[in-house]
Design a protein around this motif. Sequence first.
Motif, PDB file in Angstrom:
ATOM      1  N   GLN A  51       0.841  -1.203   0.000  1.00 43.72           N
ATOM      2  CA  GLN A  51       0.000   0.000   0.000  1.00 43.72           C
ATOM      3  C   GLN A  51       0.878   1.255   0.000  1.00 43.72           C
ATOM      4  N   THR A  52       1.803   1.297  -0.974  1.00 44.37           N
ATOM      5  CA  THR A  52       2.744   2.411  -1.060  1.00 44.37           C
ATOM      6  C   THR A  52       2.991   2.785  -2.516  1.00 44.37           C
ATOM      7  N   LYS A  53       3.338   4.036  -2.730  1.00 46.45           N
ATOM      8  CA  LYS A  53       3.751   4.509  -4.048  1.00 46.45           C
ATOM      9  C   LYS A  53       5.264   4.404  -4.218  1.00 46.45           C
ATOM     10  N   ASN A  54       5.977   4.158  -3.120  1.00 51.18           N
ATOM     11  CA  ASN A  54       7.438   4.108  -3.158  1.00 51.18           C
ATOM     12  C   ASN A  54       7.923   2.743  -3.633  1.00 51.18           C
ATOM     13  N   GLU A  55       9.186   2.705  -4.027  1.00 47.11           N
ATOM     14  CA  GLU A  55       9.775   1.457  -4.467  1.00 47.11           C
ATOM     15  C   GLU A  55       9.850   0.459  -3.317  1.00 47.11           C
ATOM     16  N   VAL A  56       9.532  -0.803  -3.606  1.00 43.04           N
ATOM     17  CA  VAL A  56       9.741  -1.903  -2.661  1.00 43.04           C
ATOM     18  C   VAL A  56      10.902  -2.729  -3.216  1.00 43.04           C
ATOM     19  N   LEU A  57      11.950  -2.855  -2.440  1.00 38.78           N
ATOM     20  CA  LEU A  57      13.186  -3.469  -2.900  1.00 38.78           C
ATOM     21  C   LEU A  57      13.208  -4.949  -2.543  1.00 38.78           C
ATOM     22  N   THR A  58      13.677  -5.763  -3.466  1.00 42.55           N
ATOM     23  CA  THR A  58      13.773  -7.205  -3.266  1.00 42.55           C
ATOM     24  C   THR A  58      15.245  -7.594  -3.144  1.00 42.55           C
ATOM     25  N   MET A  67      16.028  -6.689   7.579  1.00 40.57           N
ATOM     26  CA  MET A  67      16.035  -5.767   8.711  1.00 40.57           C
ATOM     27  C   MET A  67      17.424  -5.162   8.935  1.00 40.57           C
ATOM     28  N   GLU A  68      18.468  -5.977   8.796  1.00 40.88           N
ATOM     29  CA  GLU A  68      19.823  -5.436   8.943  1.00 40.88           C
ATOM     30  C   GLU A  68      20.087  -4.371   7.892  1.00 40.88           C
ATOM     31  N   ALA A  69      19.691  -4.656   6.639  1.00 38.38           N
ATOM     32  CA  ALA A  69      19.859  -3.667   5.576  1.00 38.38           C
ATOM     33  C   ALA A  69      19.068  -2.401   5.887  1.00 38.38           C
ATOM     34  N   GLY A  70      17.902  -2.573   6.502  1.00 42.23           N
ATOM     35  CA  GLY A  70      17.070  -1.435   6.856  1.00 42.23           C
ATOM     36  C   GLY A  70      17.660  -0.566   7.945  1.00 42.23           C
ATOM     37  N   MET A  71      18.607  -1.092   8.680  1.00 37.13           N
ATOM     38  CA  MET A  71      19.291  -0.296   9.709  1.00 37.13           C
ATOM     39  C   MET A  71      20.548   0.376   9.158  1.00 37.13           C
ATOM     40  N   ILE A  72      21.395  -0.396   8.463  1.00 36.42           N
ATOM     41  CA  ILE A  72      22.716   0.124   8.104  1.00 36.42           C
ATOM     42  C   ILE A  72      22.683   1.058   6.904  1.00 36.42           C
ATOM     43  N   ASP A 181       1.924   3.848   3.377  1.00 36.86           N
ATOM     44  CA  ASP A 181       1.877   5.286   3.088  1.00 36.86           C
ATOM     45  C   ASP A 181       0.905   6.023   4.005  1.00 36.86           C
ATOM     46  N   GLU A 182      -0.235   5.421   4.272  1.00 38.45           N
ATOM     47  CA  GLU A 182      -1.231   6.073   5.135  1.00 38.45           C
ATOM     48  C   GLU A 182      -0.662   6.340   6.524  1.00 38.45           C
ATOM     49  N   TRP A 183       0.100   5.387   7.055  1.00 38.16           N
ATOM     50  CA  TRP A 183       0.700   5.562   8.378  1.00 38.16           C
ATOM     51  C   TRP A 183       2.030   6.307   8.323  1.00 38.16           C
ATOM     52  N   GLY A 184       2.607   6.441   7.142  1.00 39.79           N
ATOM     53  CA  GLY A 184       3.893   7.113   7.020  1.00 39.79           C
ATOM     54  C   GLY A 184       5.037   6.293   7.583  1.00 39.79           C
ATOM     55  N   LEU A 185       5.014   4.986   7.346  1.00 39.57           N
ATOM     56  CA  LEU A 185       6.094   4.120   7.828  1.00 39.57           C
ATOM     57  C   LEU A 185       7.315   4.302   6.932  1.00 39.57           C
ATOM     58  N   ASP A 186       8.477   4.409   7.541  1.00 40.88           N
ATOM     59  CA  ASP A 186       9.678   4.755   6.777  1.00 40.88           C
ATOM     60  C   ASP A 186      10.377   3.554   6.156  1.00 40.88           C
ATOM     61  N   VAL A 187      10.636   2.535   6.943  1.00 40.42           N
ATOM     62  CA  VAL A 187      11.326   1.343   6.451  1.00 40.42           C
ATOM     63  C   VAL A 187      10.551   0.131   6.969  1.00 40.42           C
ATOM     64  N   VAL A 188      10.097  -0.721   6.059  1.00 39.32           N
ATOM     65  CA  VAL A 188       9.291  -1.883   6.436  1.00 39.32           C
ATOM     66  C   VAL A 188       9.915  -3.127   5.816  1.00 39.32           C
ATOM     67  N   GLY A 189      10.346  -4.064   6.673  1.00 42.50           N
ATOM     68  CA  GLY A 189      10.999  -5.273   6.205  1.00 42.50           C
ATOM     69  C   GLY A 189      10.099  -6.488   6.309  1.00 42.50           C
ATOM     70  N   SER A 190      10.244  -7.415   5.354  1.00 42.29           N
ATOM     71  CA  SER A 190       9.474  -8.656   5.380  1.00 42.29           C
ATOM     72  C   SER A 190      10.249  -9.742   4.629  1.00 42.29           C
ATOM     73  N   VAL A 207      10.661   1.689   1.382  1.00 41.13           N
ATOM     74  CA  VAL A 207      11.477   2.796   1.895  1.00 41.13           C
ATOM     75  C   VAL A 207      10.797   4.118   1.545  1.00 41.13           C
ATOM     76  N   SER A 208      10.631   4.980   2.546  1.00 39.20           N
ATOM     77  CA  SER A 208       9.971   6.270   2.347  1.00 39.20           C
ATOM     78  C   SER A 208      10.953   7.319   1.814  1.00 39.20           C
ATOM     79  N   ASP A 209      10.409   8.424   1.343  1.00 45.35           N
ATOM     80  CA  ASP A 209      11.250   9.539   0.902  1.00 45.35           C
ATOM     81  C   ASP A 209      12.105  10.061   2.055  1.00 45.35           C
ATOM     82  N   LYS A 210      11.533  10.112   3.243  1.00 45.55           N
ATOM     83  CA  LYS A 210      12.281  10.587   4.408  1.00 45.55           C
ATOM     84  C   LYS A 210      13.480   9.679   4.695  1.00 45.55           C
ATOM     85  N   ALA A 211      13.271   8.375   4.577  1.00 52.59           N
ATOM     86  CA  ALA A 211      14.375   7.445   4.800  1.00 52.59           C
ATOM     87  C   ALA A 211      15.458   7.616   3.739  1.00 52.59           C
ATOM     88  N   TRP A 212      15.054   7.859   2.492  1.00 50.97           N
ATOM     89  CA  TRP A 212      16.061   8.059   1.445  1.00 50.97           C
ATOM     90  C   TRP A 212      16.887   9.317   1.706  1.00 50.97           C
TER      91      TRP A 212
END
Length: 381
Positions: A51-58, A67-72, A181-190, A207-212
Amino acid sequence: MEDKHMLMIPGPTPVPEKVLLAMAKRPIGHRSGDFSKIIAEINDNLKWLHQTKNEVLTLNVSGTGAMEAGMINFLSPGDRVLVGVNGKFGDRWAQISETFGLDTVRISAEWGQPLDPGEFQTHLESDSKKEIKAVIITHSETSTGVLNDLETINKHVKAHGEALIIVDAVTSLGAYNVPVDEWGLDVVGSGSQKGYMVPPGLGFLSVSDKAWQAYETCKFPRFYMDLGKYKKANLKASTPFTPPVNLMYGLQISLQMMQREGLEGIFSRHQRLTNMTRAAVKALGLQTFAADEVASTAVTAVTSDTVNTEDIRKIMSSKYGITLAGGQDHLKGKIFRIGHLGFVSDRDMLTGIACLEATLSELGHKIPAQAGVKAAAAQLV
């Protein structure tokens, strides 16, 4: 009987036949035009699921790798982070944070209890110098079957203004409504082996614009895990490194199946399976480890005062070919966990409950005949 094994764990989860057959095809060149079309379709459907307009990375990793990538990629050595710890996976994210030299503040709750959003609020509101750079949260804590209040915690993060929120949605994405996007989550891992209904091997990050923006000032070294490379490749319907082609075949099909079911259908099915499981467990004289109000829709943790949980798992496996998950760390031998995540139907759950009921009877646990199945079936009315 051979090939009648049934997974009822929170991952890996059952894989649909259509996905398995797709994965059995011969691989093609991962730089070919045909494979680029598959990547483009996958990328669009991942955006739909998140539920996002941003890129979802595989990435070619497990959920932990995601999750590690989402931190570093969005933090730097010495940054202060708040990490919610109320189970095995919250503890893992704190360990990763500490390993990379982050100033890690653990906000803890007893295993089986939810994190207190008020504790996060207190820390964030008192941070007048804006030294907290991120809040790291496990949404669905798989080790205990607790669903943390991500929405409320995220509101406190948003009020802080500076901190990112980094979310482990490994067992909630595809099982519970996570409107990125509705909640404005910055980095979401799965991870692929959960709600995506694909074998292990793929990790995902939205990944959100703010995170980038934070990525531009991040000082951790990285190469294979450099998410900037993945974003650049995503925009070209490509990958920065060699992808697991056959897993991608499977992911293409599983996402098509999810789209046909629809988001509301997916979420309601998982909630129904959760209700069936919890009703049956109680009717069988067992106890749910987490309260109904904070129950994960991916897994139910169960305790018993009268029956050894490992004996239950052994009989379920040896006699009925059903694998249940055990407890982790200090909960080993004290709980067992019933997965109801991904490619799981009402029929599957009724079958598992009937076998659990037979197992309990064999172990001398006194219960009314068909109590579990009747309680579960009542949730279908």
